[in-house]
Scaffold this motif. Sequence first.
Motif, PDB file in Angstrom:
ATOM      1  N   LYS A 234     -37.248 -15.245 -25.654  1.00  0.00           N
ATOM      2  CA  LYS A 234     -38.703 -15.184 -25.800  1.00  0.00           C
ATOM      3  C   LYS A 234     -39.242 -13.877 -25.226  1.00  0.00           C
ATOM      4  CE  LYS A 234     -42.953 -17.634 -24.655  1.00  0.00           C
ATOM      5  NZ  LYS A 234     -43.549 -18.739 -23.916  1.00  0.00           N
ATOM      6  N   LYS A 235     -38.724 -13.479 -24.070  1.00  0.00           N
ATOM      7  CA  LYS A 235     -39.177 -12.247 -23.430  1.00  0.00           C
ATOM      8  C   LYS A 235     -38.823 -11.042 -24.293  1.00  0.00           C
ATOM      9  CE  LYS A 235     -41.167 -12.094 -20.092  1.00  0.00           C
ATOM     10  NZ  LYS A 235     -42.621 -12.044 -19.881  1.00  0.00           N
TER      11      LYS A 235
ATOM     12  N   GLU B  25     -41.308 -10.817 -27.116  1.00  0.00           N
ATOM     13  CA  GLU B  25     -42.588 -10.301 -26.630  1.00  0.00           C
ATOM     14  C   GLU B  25     -42.536  -8.788 -26.425  1.00  0.00           C
ATOM     15  OE1 GLU B  25     -43.557 -12.374 -23.017  1.00  0.00           O
ATOM     16  OE2 GLU B  25     -43.631 -14.323 -24.015  1.00  0.00           O
TER      17      GLU B  25
ATOM     18  N   LYS C 258     -44.608  -5.634 -28.303  1.00  0.00           N
ATOM     19  CA  LYS C 258     -45.376  -4.650 -27.541  1.00  0.00           C
ATOM     20  C   LYS C 258     -44.897  -3.231 -27.858  1.00  0.00           C
ATOM     21  CE  LYS C 258     -46.617  -7.355 -23.477  1.00  0.00           C
ATOM     22  NZ  LYS C 258     -46.465  -7.480 -22.020  1.00  0.00           N
TER      23      LYS C 258
END
Length: 75
Positions: free
Chosen positions: A5-6, A9, A13
């Motif tokens: 998940k990180k 993300e 970005k």
Amino acid sequence: MDIKKKIEELVEKIKNDKTLLSKFQKDPITTVEGLLGVDLPNDQVEKIVEGIKAKINLDKIGDALGSLGGLFGKK
């Protein structure tokens, strides 16, 4: 921390910010640590960096293949 998940993300970005992408290309470990807000051992950060690079490259390949479909009359 959910690593997958990180990574997702961070990929979003980085892909959406040209300045951040440039910084990531020059110094990926420091950039990722800054985005995470924590100082992890380099071997752990390197795994995250590799995941981000792989995801960004797969997205680029997918975009290129999608545009090739137009060459053959497919959309």
